[in-house]
Design a protein around this motif. Structure first.
Motif, PDB file in Angstrom:
ATOM      1  N   LYS A 215       0.886  -1.121  -0.030  1.00  0.00           N
ATOM      2  CA  LYS A 215       0.042   0.023   0.078  1.00  0.00           C
ATOM      3  C   LYS A 215       0.753   1.157   0.210  1.00  0.00           C
ATOM      4  N   LYS A 216       0.566   2.273  -0.769  1.00  0.00           N
ATOM      5  CA  LYS A 216       1.528   3.511  -1.241  1.00  0.00           C
ATOM      6  C   LYS A 216       1.567   4.208   0.289  1.00  0.00           C
ATOM      7  N   TYR A 217       0.584   4.135   0.984  1.00  0.00           N
ATOM      8  CA  TYR A 217       0.389   5.032   2.081  1.00  0.00           C
ATOM      9  C   TYR A 217       1.013   4.607   3.250  1.00  0.00           C
ATOM     10  N   SER A 218       1.641   3.274   3.139  1.00  0.00           N
ATOM     11  CA  SER A 218       2.195   2.349   4.346  1.00  0.00           C
ATOM     12  C   SER A 218       3.489   2.946   4.847  1.00  0.00           C
ATOM     13  N   LYS A 219       3.632   2.551   6.077  1.00  0.00           N
ATOM     14  CA  LYS A 219       4.989   2.860   6.601  1.00  0.00           C
ATOM     15  C   LYS A 219       6.236   2.135   5.790  1.00  0.00           C
ATOM     16  N   PHE A 220       5.872   1.009   5.379  1.00  0.00           N
ATOM     17  CA  PHE A 220       6.843   0.481   4.600  1.00  0.00           C
ATOM     18  C   PHE A 220       7.187   0.955   3.392  1.00  0.00           C
ATOM     19  N   ALA A 221       6.083   1.527   2.582  1.00  0.00           N
ATOM     20  CA  ALA A 221       6.204   2.528   1.274  1.00  0.00           C
ATOM     21  C   ALA A 221       7.115   3.577   1.575  1.00  0.00           C
ATOM     22  N   GLU A 222       7.098   4.143   2.745  1.00  0.00           N
ATOM     23  CA  GLU A 222       7.650   5.493   3.234  1.00  0.00           C
ATOM     24  C   GLU A 222       9.130   5.055   3.263  1.00  0.00           C
ATOM     25  N   LYS A 223       9.516   3.973   3.928  1.00  0.00           N
ATOM     26  CA  LYS A 223      10.742   3.525   4.067  1.00  0.00           C
ATOM     27  C   LYS A 223      11.506   3.275   2.587  1.00  0.00           C
ATOM     28  N   ALA A 224      10.719   2.320   1.862  1.00  0.00           N
ATOM     29  CA  ALA A 224      11.197   1.977   0.482  1.00  0.00           C
ATOM     30  C   ALA A 224      11.429   3.124  -0.499  1.00  0.00           C
ATOM     31  N   THR A 225      10.478   4.142  -0.374  1.00  0.00           N
ATOM     32  CA  THR A 225      10.609   5.444  -1.145  1.00  0.00           C
ATOM     33  C   THR A 225      11.851   6.300  -0.801  1.00  0.00           C
ATOM     34  N   ALA A 226      12.092   6.073   0.631  1.00  0.00           N
ATOM     35  CA  ALA A 226      13.181   7.111   1.148  1.00  0.00           C
ATOM     36  C   ALA A 226      14.707   6.184   0.450  1.00  0.00           C
ATOM     37  N   LEU A 227      14.593   5.125   0.418  1.00  0.00           N
ATOM     38  CA  LEU A 227      15.767   4.489  -0.167  1.00  0.00           C
ATOM     39  C   LEU A 227      15.789   4.678  -1.651  1.00  0.00           C
ATOM     40  N   LEU A 228      14.805   4.585  -2.353  1.00  0.00           N
ATOM     41  CA  LEU A 228      14.997   4.859  -3.815  1.00  0.00           C
ATOM     42  C   LEU A 228      15.340   6.323  -4.042  1.00  0.00           C
ATOM     43  N   GLU A 229      14.916   7.241  -3.099  1.00  0.00           N
ATOM     44  CA  GLU A 229      15.280   8.753  -3.342  1.00  0.00           C
ATOM     45  C   GLU A 229      16.826   8.793  -3.302  1.00  0.00           C
ATOM     46  N   ILE A 230      17.399   8.003  -2.179  1.00  0.00           N
ATOM     47  CA  ILE A 230      18.929   8.218  -2.032  1.00  0.00           C
ATOM     48  C   ILE A 230      19.694   7.498  -3.302  1.00  0.00           C
ATOM     49  N   LEU A 231      18.893   6.323  -3.703  1.00  0.00           N
ATOM     50  CA  LEU A 231      19.520   5.695  -4.955  1.00  0.00           C
ATOM     51  C   LEU A 231      19.445   6.499  -6.161  1.00  0.00           C
ATOM     52  N   SER A 232      18.585   7.578  -6.136  1.00  0.00           N
ATOM     53  CA  SER A 232      18.351   8.179  -7.563  1.00  0.00           C
ATOM     54  C   SER A 232      19.221   9.429  -7.554  1.00  0.00           C
ATOM     55  N   ASN A 233      20.052   9.683  -6.670  1.00  0.00           N
ATOM     56  CA  ASN A 233      21.106  10.621  -6.694  1.00  0.00           C
ATOM     57  C   ASN A 233      22.362   9.984  -7.080  1.00  0.00           C
ATOM     58  N   SER A 234      22.456   8.702  -7.602  1.00  0.00           N
ATOM     59  CA  SER A 234      23.665   8.251  -8.315  1.00  0.00           C
ATOM     60  C   SER A 234      23.322   7.830  -9.813  1.00  0.00           C
ATOM     61  N   GLU A 235      24.241   7.958 -10.589  1.00  0.00           N
ATOM     62  CA  GLU A 235      23.742   7.475 -11.972  1.00  0.00           C
ATOM     63  C   GLU A 235      23.605   5.864 -11.812  1.00  0.00           C
ATOM     64  N   GLU A 236      24.068   5.370 -11.322  1.00  0.00           N
ATOM     65  CA  GLU A 236      23.888   3.674 -11.236  1.00  0.00           C
ATOM     66  C   GLU A 236      22.292   3.576 -10.695  1.00  0.00           C
ATOM     67  N   GLY A 237      21.784   4.291  -9.737  1.00  0.00           N
ATOM     68  CA  GLY A 237      20.822   4.021  -9.178  1.00  0.00           C
ATOM     69  C   GLY A 237      19.638   4.562 -10.319  1.00  0.00           C
ATOM     70  N   ARG A 238      20.016   5.568 -10.949  1.00  0.00           N
ATOM     71  CA  ARG A 238      18.922   6.278 -11.858  1.00  0.00           C
ATOM     72  C   ARG A 238      18.609   5.208 -13.066  1.00  0.00           C
ATOM     73  N   ILE A 239      19.752   4.896 -13.404  1.00  0.00           N
ATOM     74  CA  ILE A 239      19.646   3.811 -14.659  1.00  0.00           C
ATOM     75  C   ILE A 239      18.813   2.665 -14.267  1.00  0.00           C
ATOM     76  N   ALA A 240      19.174   1.993 -13.100  1.00  0.00           N
ATOM     77  CA  ALA A 240      18.447   1.042 -12.511  1.00  0.00           C
ATOM     78  C   ALA A 240      16.954   1.266 -12.300  1.00  0.00           C
TER      79      ALA A 240
END
Length: 385
Positions: A215-240
């Protein structure tokens, strides 16, 4: 002495007797627990393996039904070090019993969390993460999760090599194992002493898949999107993210349906993509229908999410940069109109309503365009899967 005075004196004596009796019972109970703690400490430190396993199980039972004070007393009695040695045993029961005992000693006790890590628990726990045995591996992940909640432990766990093994659990663990792994990685990502990122591009695909399923509004989603935001700061993460099946679409859906926190992280990840290379990512984001959700976020999101949404909308527009009507300018125009219509007292409320109406209208137009495109497709142009 009158009858009433005699009754009062009798009542006072009775009350005093009850209090004394209650205190004596409590003292006796505490003495029994103290004796039990000493006995458990003796068995876990000096017993043979079978005795140690039974003692570890008894420690877990005692801790589960007791206060934080009992956890602290057990740690002070010296049970932590032998329990850590049991993690290294080739015996399954020894490992299992010691994991559960350490886990329960650490729960709701910050001092014990730090003591357990200081005593050297992290390396054997990391070794257990490498096992094929799912039960031990996920108990080790749960233990690391509990220990990672204490701030002093984060740099030690982050430097231990646990993160890549936790990423593997994201793909192959049980539901609870995946939740624990995401939470540990999220805890470690907040450590300011990290020299290198906790996760790399390999984490993106399992994180996207988990975000799709939850569920996109869950606490789990909050943690997963936080990690994805961190990953989006690198070229490797953006490509992935772009290479993952439905990667950008999943972030767009989170912008639309997520909680205040997950929408903030999701729009942050999309903005990182577009900031890094507008020409490359603009069309990919637009293709997934991001505009309605972003427009709504400029009105309903957190202050940071609103700023990010406005910036991303400006980047997504198809007009030259110098001719763009920025979101902040649009808001000022709407506010000026509202002031003239309803006066300065009600301008803010009127402006918000006007912007919400614009968002709703934009969403309706976007949906109409999508339906029109779908209706105009020939059967051969619609993917079969």
């Amino acid at each position: 002495m009158g009858e009433e005075e005699e009754e009062e004196e009798t009542t006072v004596k009775s009350s005093t007797t009850v209090k004394v009796s209650s205190n004596q019972e409590e003292e006796a109970w505490n003495l029994r627990k103290e004796t039990h703690i000493v006995e458990l400490s003796e068995r876990i430190m000096n017993g043979d393996l079978k005795t140690q396993i039974e003692a570890a199980r008894d420690i877990r039972k005692l801790v589960r039904k007791s206060s934080a004070k009992i956890r602290t007393k057990l740690a002070a009695a010296g049970v932590i070090q032998p329990l850590i040695f049991m993690l290294l045993s080739p015996n399954y029961d020894a490992r299992h019993a010691s994991l559960l005992a350490l886990l329960n000693l650490a729960v709701r006790n910050e001092r014990n969390k730090v003591k357990i890590v200081t005593a050297g628990a992290v390396p054997p726990l990391v070794e257990l993460l490498k096992l094929q045995n799912g039960s031990l591996r996920e108990l080790a992940a749960a233990s690391i999760l509990t220990l990672s909640a204490a701030e002093p432990n984060k740099p030690i766990i982050a430097a231990s090599g646990a993160a890549p093994l936790l990423v593997q659990i994201l793909s192959s663990g049980s539901v609870q194992g995946k939740v624990d792994a995401v939470t540990v990685l999220h805890n470690l990502s907040s450590c300011t002493e990290n020299i290198h990122p906790i996760v790399d591009g390999k984490a993106v695909s399992p994180l996207i898949n988990l975000l799709k399923e939850c569920k996109k509004y869950s606490k789990f989603a909050e943690k997963a999107t936080a990690l994805l935001e961190i990953l989006s700061n690198s070229e490797e993460g953006r490509i992935a993210i772009t290479d993952s099946d439905g990667g950008i679409l999943t972030l767009v859906e989170t912008v639309e349906d997520g909680s205040l926190i997950s929408t903030e992280h999701a729009v942050g990840a999309l903005l990182s993509l577009c900031h890094s290379c507008r020409e490359k990512y603009r069309e990919l984001i637009l293709k997934e229908g991001a505009i309605p959700g972003l427009l709504r976020l400029t009105v309903e999101g957190t202050p940071k999410a609103q700023d990010r949404a406005r910036t991303l909308l400006d980047l997504l527009r198809d007009t030259p940069q110098e001719k763009q009507l920025s979101s902040s300018v649009l808001e000022r125009i709407v506010y000026d109109i509202a002031t003239r219509v309803d006066g300065s007292d009600k301008a803010a409320e009127t402006a918000k309503r006007l912007l919400q109406d614009m968002v709703q209208r934009s969403m309706e137009l976007s949906m109409n365009r999508i339906q029109h495109r779908a209706a105009s497709c020939t059967p051969s142009s619609i993917p079969s899967k």
